[in-house]
Write a protein that holds these residues in place. Structure first.
Motif, PDB file in Angstrom:
ATOM      1  N   TYR A 302      72.423  59.033  20.549  1.00 23.43           N
ATOM      2  CA  TYR A 302      73.779  58.585  20.188  1.00 23.43           C
ATOM      3  C   TYR A 302      73.717  57.412  19.215  1.00 23.43           C
ATOM      4  O   TYR A 302      74.612  57.241  18.387  1.00 23.43           O
ATOM      5  N   THR A 305      73.416  59.336  16.013  1.00 24.18           N
ATOM      6  CA  THR A 305      74.555  60.189  15.646  1.00 24.18           C
ATOM      7  C   THR A 305      75.821  59.359  15.446  1.00 24.18           C
ATOM      8  O   THR A 305      76.275  59.162  14.318  1.00 24.18           O
ATOM      9  N   PHE A 306      76.405  58.858  16.524  1.00 22.65           N
ATOM     10  CA  PHE A 306      77.655  58.108  16.395  1.00 22.65           C
ATOM     11  C   PHE A 306      77.448  56.801  15.630  1.00 22.65           C
ATOM     12  O   PHE A 306      78.331  56.373  14.875  1.00 22.65           O
ATOM     13  N   ARG A 346      82.404  68.466  16.535  1.00 22.22           N
ATOM     14  CA  ARG A 346      82.051  67.934  17.852  1.00 22.22           C
ATOM     15  C   ARG A 346      82.310  68.957  18.966  1.00 22.22           C
ATOM     16  O   ARG A 346      81.433  69.175  19.805  1.00 22.22           O
ATOM     17  N   GLU A 403      76.803  64.606  18.411  1.00 24.65           N
ATOM     18  CA  GLU A 403      77.554  63.766  19.357  1.00 24.65           C
ATOM     19  C   GLU A 403      78.120  64.616  20.500  1.00 24.65           C
ATOM     20  O   GLU A 403      78.066  64.221  21.673  1.00 24.65           O
ATOM     21  N   GLY A 429      75.819  53.808  20.626  1.00 24.91           N
ATOM     22  CA  GLY A 429      76.406  54.237  19.366  1.00 24.91           C
ATOM     23  C   GLY A 429      76.865  53.056  18.532  1.00 24.91           C
ATOM     24  O   GLY A 429      76.627  53.002  17.313  1.00 24.91           O
TER      25      GLY A 429
END
Length: 488
Positions: A302, A305-306, A346, A403, A429
């Motif tokens: 995360y 990704t985020f 998502r 995510e 994140g």
């Protein structure tokens, strides 16, 4: 869990809870990013310098790191229905404060407090996990995250128009205040609409509060190590506000905050050890054990990704503007395609995870993430503009589908700790965003993208140590009986 079919156009049972929850998340992001499209008008009214504008942007995310951890623990303890409703209601207060601030200091305090609304995401993760079975969980969590996340794009699209409707140089105040009113109103709607679990189901709570439970001494040490980057990110934010950077904080205050973060980490560690002190007396029965490495791997993924999404959304308009010599309005429209992918990517990542397996899906998407950012690092002015936009959108798919796949796995680790696990993963994140944006302040765009690609490779390697969730996890009812929850 309920046996009803997964039907997006249904507004009863578990689908009602899903719709109510993604709308709540949508509103939190609408409020969290309500300042971004109106910043030029806000700066004009309050007479803000460029440094003060940058400070507001930093303050907007500063509190979200600890907030997600705290809100995750509160969700596990008191239930998502109450915690989400209270968060929405309380967050309206700093929203109104920011809307009618007359000085930079007032605006800064309100913006800092509004970082707490960014923690709303973790609440719905626990709520959705209570209502959907394992074979639908990734899709449901993906819809919750992807559609809710669109609140930031909705703010960019709608709030400038709302400000114009109110008219005048201070129309922005009423546009932002309107989001606070929506937040307050929906807090009541949410509380009256949902319940924590389906009829007859048990809401499992942590045995103790004050820290995350682990089930081995090795995992206890692992947890304490994984907490360090969160405090390091807060120290990095302090450094950004110190005289060494934008000079909002004095040297004395900065050093005081560094020392405070060290003591806060020590206190946090003490509380975690207290919660898990039984580990030093007797081993946890095998049926109740879980492996913290599962949490650690999802944290790192995360982060990539985020964390990269938040960072790239912040810089992509400027990237297109400078590399292709575009005006900022056109560059902003092109860059918005990256965020728009959330609506389908998502949920798509969660859906693929439900059907192809959690680990396999994450491996494929993380590899795609690394390749995508490697391609973005190769983009320069010699590329056709359409190809650069296509590369950004393809990269965005892997980011946001990743995510969705991460949070398809989070609720399958330990049910009664889902809020805390989601809180820690969500906080990572934000740690990623702080890290990447700091890197960007020192390097060019190409190196920035290569750094993200490198962290995605690290995530891919750590993912090899993750175990596919399978079988059942055990939780204990209040009467002492054991309930087995299917995770595959």
């Amino acid at each position: 869990m309920t046996g009803e079919k997964f039907n997006l156009i249904s507004f009863t049972g578990k689908m009602k809870v899903l719709h109510a929850s993604w709308i709540a998340f949508f509103i939190t992001f609408l409020v969290w990013f309500n300042h971004a499209p109106l910043m030029q008008a806000i700066a004009g009214t309050l007479g803000l310098s460029s440094q003060e504008i940058k400070t507001l942007l930093i303050l907007n995310v500063a509190l979200t790191i600890p907030a997600r951890v705290i809100i995750g623990a509160l969700t596990d303890r008191f239930g998502p229905r109450l915690v989400y409703s209270v968060l929405l209601a309380v967050s309206s207060i700093p929203c109104f404060m920011f809307a009618f601030a007359d000085t930079f200091l007032q605006a800064a305090i309100a913006r800092f407090a509004l970082g707490f609304v960014g923690a709303g995401f973790v609440i719905g993760i626990r709520m959705v996990s209570e209502w959907f079975p394992a074979n639908e969980l990734g899709t449901a969590e993906g819809i919750y995250g992807g559609w809710g996340n669109f609140g930031s794009a909705a703010a960019a699209i709608s709030l400038p128009t709302v400000a114009l409707l109110f008219g005048g140089d201070e129309g922005w105040r009423y546009a932002i205040a309107s989001t606070g009113a929506i937040c307050l109103f929906y807090s009541v709607i949410y509380y009256r609409t949902v319940r924590n679990t389906p009829e007859g189901s048990t809401y499992f709570k942590p045995k103790q509060v004050g820290g995350m439970e682990v089930t081995s001494k090795g995992d206890l040490i692992f947890l304490l190590i994984m907490k360090v980057p969160m405090y390091a990110a807060l120290a990095l934010l302090t450094w950004k506000l110190s005289p060494s950077n934008i000079d909002m904080l004095s040297s004395t205050v900065s050093y005081g905050m560094y020392i405070g973060l060290v003591f806060l980490y020590i206190f946090d560690s003490y509380k975690v050890i207290q919660v898990n002190k039984n580990l030093f007396k007797e081993p946890v029965p095998e049926i109740h054990q879980y492996k913290f490495k599962q949490v650690a791997v999802l944290n790192i993924l995360y982060f990539a990704t985020f964390g990269s999404e938040l960072a790239v959304v912040s810089m992509l308009p400027l990237f297109f503007s400078e590399v292709f010599a575009l005006d900022m309005v056109y560059a902003g429209l092109l860059a918005s395609a990256y965020a728009f992918m959330n609506l389908m990517s998502r949920p798509g990542g969660g859906w693929i995870s439900d059907r192809c397996g959690r680990k396999k899906t994450l491996l494929i998407l993380t590899a795609g993430l690394a390749v995508g950012y490697l391609c973005m690092g190769l983009v320069d002015g010699t590329w056709p503009l359409w190809l650069a936009v296509a590369a950004a959108m393809a990269c965005s798919f892997f980011v946001q589908a990743g995510e969705g796949a991460v949070f398809a796995a989070v609720p399958l680790i330990k049910r009664r700790l889902t809020g805390q696990i989601a809180g820690m993963t969500g906080a990572y994140g934000n740690v990623g965003a702080v890290t990447y944006l700091t890197v960007l302040s020192f390097v060019d765009y190409q190196t920035f993208f290569f750094v993200i690609a490198g962290t995605a490779v690290v995530g891919f390697i750590t993912l090899l140590f993750m175990e596919e969730p399978k079988g059942q996890m055990a939780e204990v009812n209040e009467d002492g009986t054991v309930e087995l929850i299917t995770v595959s």
